[in-house]
Design an enzyme around this catalytic site. Structure first.
Site, PDB file in Angstrom:
ATOM      1  N   HIS A  38      78.300  60.879  91.515  1.00 35.26           N
ATOM      2  CA  HIS A  38      77.213  61.849  91.392  1.00 35.26           C
ATOM      3  C   HIS A  38      77.612  63.136  90.689  1.00 35.26           C
ATOM      4  CE1 HIS A  38      73.506  63.879  92.347  1.00 35.26           C
ATOM      5  NE2 HIS A  38      74.121  64.788  93.091  1.00 35.26           N
ATOM      6  N   THR A  63      70.611  67.878  84.312  1.00 36.20           N
ATOM      7  CA  THR A  63      69.646  68.830  84.879  1.00 36.20           C
ATOM      8  C   THR A  63      68.309  68.148  85.166  1.00 36.20           C
ATOM      9  OG1 THR A  63      70.644  70.724  83.743  1.00 36.20           O
ATOM     10  CG2 THR A  63      68.351  70.958  84.451  1.00 36.20           C
ATOM     11  N   SER A  87      72.317  70.371  76.303  1.00 37.39           N
ATOM     12  CA  SER A  87      70.984  70.975  76.447  1.00 37.39           C
ATOM     13  C   SER A  87      70.471  70.920  77.881  1.00 37.39           C
ATOM     14  CB  SER A  87      69.984  70.272  75.513  1.00 37.39           C
ATOM     15  OG  SER A  87      69.869  68.894  75.845  1.00 37.39           O
ATOM     16  N   LEU A 130      73.058  73.941  90.190  1.00 42.00           N
ATOM     17  CA  LEU A 130      72.153  74.686  89.320  1.00 42.00           C
ATOM     18  C   LEU A 130      72.427  76.179  89.430  1.00 42.00           C
ATOM     19  CD1 LEU A 130      68.724  72.831  89.831  1.00 42.00           C
ATOM     20  CD2 LEU A 130      70.267  72.675  87.870  1.00 42.00           C
ATOM     21  N   ARG A 147      81.461  69.913  96.440  1.00 39.67           N
ATOM     22  CA  ARG A 147      80.339  70.821  96.166  1.00 39.67           C
ATOM     23  C   ARG A 147      79.322  70.809  97.300  1.00 39.67           C
ATOM     24  NH1 ARG A 147      75.095  70.087  93.768  1.00 39.67           N
ATOM     25  NH2 ARG A 147      75.544  67.885  93.498  1.00 39.67           N
ATOM     26  N   HIS A 196      77.343  60.654  95.718  1.00 40.81           N
ATOM     27  CA  HIS A 196      76.141  60.952  96.492  1.00 40.81           C
ATOM     28  C   HIS A 196      75.953  59.833  97.501  1.00 40.81           C
ATOM     29  CE1 HIS A 196      72.133  62.036  97.709  1.00 40.81           C
ATOM     30  NE2 HIS A 196      72.256  63.164  97.031  1.00 40.81           N
ATOM     31  N   ARG A 222      78.449  65.944 102.001  1.00 38.40           N
ATOM     32  CA  ARG A 222      78.365  64.691 101.247  1.00 38.40           C
ATOM     33  C   ARG A 222      79.625  63.840 101.335  1.00 38.40           C
ATOM     34  NH1 ARG A 222      75.294  66.890  95.764  1.00 38.40           N
ATOM     35  NH2 ARG A 222      73.232  67.022  96.713  1.00 38.40           N
ATOM     36  N   ASP A 249      82.072  63.912  77.727  1.00 37.58           N
ATOM     37  CA  ASP A 249      82.455  64.230  76.350  1.00 37.58           C
ATOM     38  C   ASP A 249      83.108  65.605  76.212  1.00 37.58           C
ATOM     39  OD1 ASP A 249      81.205  61.785  75.546  1.00 37.58           O
ATOM     40  OD2 ASP A 249      79.270  62.817  75.577  1.00 37.58           O
ATOM     41  N   GLU A 306      69.605  71.206 103.168  1.00 37.09           N
ATOM     42  CA  GLU A 306      70.334  70.006 102.787  1.00 37.09           C
ATOM     43  C   GLU A 306      71.672  69.953 103.506  1.00 37.09           C
ATOM     44  OE1 GLU A 306      70.503  69.762  98.537  1.00 37.09           O
ATOM     45  OE2 GLU A 306      68.342  69.927  98.295  1.00 37.09           O
TER      46      GLU A 306
END
Length: 517
Positions: A349, A44, A11, A390, A384, A241, A288, A220, A116
């Site tokens: 992270h 999220t 979710s 997102l 990443r 991170h 990162r 999972d 960033e």
């Protein structure tokens, strides 16, 4: 037996975005969303930075964002995927706004864009320092307005249903027909039959224990897909991170957003030296992987347990406006960012690999789709770029939705057997689960961390085999229990990370092995 057109496992932004789009387009179709905690608990929820999207084409461009992503990915990105995701970004942002998500604006009414690590321009759209929380709020609000979506919180997906579970297997047809799902409150196992299943189950941070992820991030979806024989790739690329608050007791750490360094904060060692000057010309705004490896190297040189993030030279009013949540969290930890340095350390992270999917979100198993952090799309490569996650989830949720529009589902014409737990018992004590979980997390931190070696990785396999055998024996004898299933999944994830780490013979992005020099 519960039947549905679409089963969504997870979710977060990936699963909810897909569900909303399908429900709006096909009001006659049914969608079930299952989530093992509350409906708003996901990775999220904790995404601070924002969504990286090119909007100001005078200062920025798709070409610059694409290049920044390719540089961060260290040669392992799929360039066509990178181009597709970044060019789709503005459209997906508009949809979020239509659904009610709010983003920060400047005095002129334009988006107040952040910058960033790894980004060459200001392009991160955000809602203060709780962007993920705001996006989740808007999506859940829309979900509850749609009558053909059913959300089942506290329901844990145990395993995918494929032809392996059928009484009469279908030859040469590796397909998914839904999932066996544990109702965590009643203890009953449901058989949910679905024409299409979407894995949107998030990350794996809890495998390391020290993580910025919530405790539910136990891999999972990837573990279920692995057991169902789906293709899994790039699991060695774990993004740590650089700046999670130092927690001497371990466990979940509070993340200090990369945007804080974009805002001008400095990294210092215990003596006050700004050590990033020695590692990269971009200093604190290096990607990162570089910042995490630099901190790891500093800690190994000095023997210290952590470094510091210095915000004392920044305008405190502006800081509080941009990062109210971070400011308050620090105060709660008795750290006043106006005069105190924040103790930080790298923590697990984000996973850059996962279930292999194509541009439509299709896995190697028929009728099984995947989206979000549990996937390997080719966008991130070896590392990443900040705030691309997102964005990836939004774009791929849309692509999967588009595929459903053009490829309608078909009702299943055979019977799926119920979950069989004959001969099992409720465990009398949980000490074996907690002990093996602690052993697993310590193993991953000590042997499979930011900097790895072939010797440690080989030893890790031997240790993991012992844990695996003990847990599998317990699993076969026990009634299903969430903590036992999570541990079993994390063991699968650890196996994938270690084995794929040993297969990689050169250092790339977030993967660093001292024997590959």
């Amino acid at each position: 037996m519960i039947k549905t057109n679409y089963l969504v496992i997870g979710s977060g932004v990936a699963g909810l975005t897909f569900a909303v789009k399908i429900a709006e387009k096909f009001p006659e179709k049914t969608i079930i969303i299952i989530t093992k905690d509350n409906e708003n608990e996901s990775n999220t929820k904790y995404a601070q930075g924002g969504v990286a999207i090119v909007l100001d084409t005078e200062e920025d461009s798709f070409k610059k964002h694409i290049q920044d992503t390719l540089i961060a990915g260290d040669g392992l990105c799929d360039k066509s995927v990178v181009e597709m995701v970044i060019k789709e970004g503005p459209k997906r942002l508009k949809e979020l706004i239509v659904w009610g998500a709010n983003f920060d604006l400047d005095a002129e009414g334009n988006f107040d864009l952040g910058k960033e690590g790894g980004h060459s321009e200001y392009r991160v759209v955000h809602h203060k320092d709780i962007t993920g929380f705001e996006v989740l709020r808007a999506l859940l609000n829309r979900v509850h307005q749609l009558k053909n979506i059913t959300v089942l919180p506290h329901h844990f997906a145990i395993d995918l249903i494929t032809e392996h579970q059928l009484e009469t297997p279908i030859p040469n047809d590796l397909s998914c027909y839904g999932a066996y799902v544990l109702n965590e409150k009643s203890g009953k196992v449901l058989t949910i039959q679905a024409e299409r299943t979407l894995l949107a189950s998030g990350g794996i941070g809890s495998v390391y224990g020290h993580t910025t992820n919530p405790v539910i991030a136990t891999g999972d979806g990837i573990a279920m897909a692995y057991r169902a024989k789906a293709q899994i790739k790039d699991m060695e690329f774990i993004q740590f991170h650089p700046t999670a608050t130092y927690n001497p007791k371990g466990g979940t750490s509070f993340l200090i957003s990369e945007a804080v360094r974009g805002f001008g904060a400095y990294l210092r060692n215990k003596k006050g030296y700004r050590f990033m000057l020695d590692y990269d010309e971009r200093v604190e705004l290096a990607s990162r992987d570089i910042v995490s490896q630099s901190i790891d190297n500093e800690l190994k040189k000095t023997g210290d347990t952590h470094v510091f993030l210095d915000c004392t030279h920044l305008d405190i009013k502006s800081f509080k406006k941009h990062f109210p949540n971070i400011y308050q969290e620090c105060l709660d930890k008795h750290i006043n960012v106006k005069k105190d340095w924040i103790p930080v350390v790298p923590a697990a992270h984000y996973l850059c690999g996962g279930i292999v999917v194509d541009k439509h979100g299709k896995t190697s198993i028929n009728n099984l789709f995947a989206c979000g952090e549990c996937t390997r799309t080719g966008l991130h490569g070896a590392n990443r770029l900040a705030s691309n996650s997102l964005l990836e989830a939004l774009v791929y949720a849309h692509n999967i939705y588009n595929y459903q529009c053009n490829h309608q589902t078909k009702p299943l014409s055979f019977i799926i057997p119920k979950w069989n737990d004959k001969g099992t018992n409720i465990p009398k004590e949980h000490v074996l689960i907690t002990h093996n979980l602690n052993q697993l997390q310590a193993l991953m931190r000590d042997y499979v961390g930011i900097v790895r070696s072939n010797d440690r990785l080989t030893k890790a396999i031997a240790h993991l085999d012992f844990i695996y055998n003990e847990v599998e024996e317990l699993y076969k004898k026990s009634k299903i229990d969430t903590s036992l299933c999570e541990l079993r999944n994390m063991i699968n994830i650890a196996h994938l990370i270690i084995s794929q780490s040993l297969e990689r013979k050169e250092n790339k992005g977030g993967y660093y092995n001292i024997d590959n020099l």
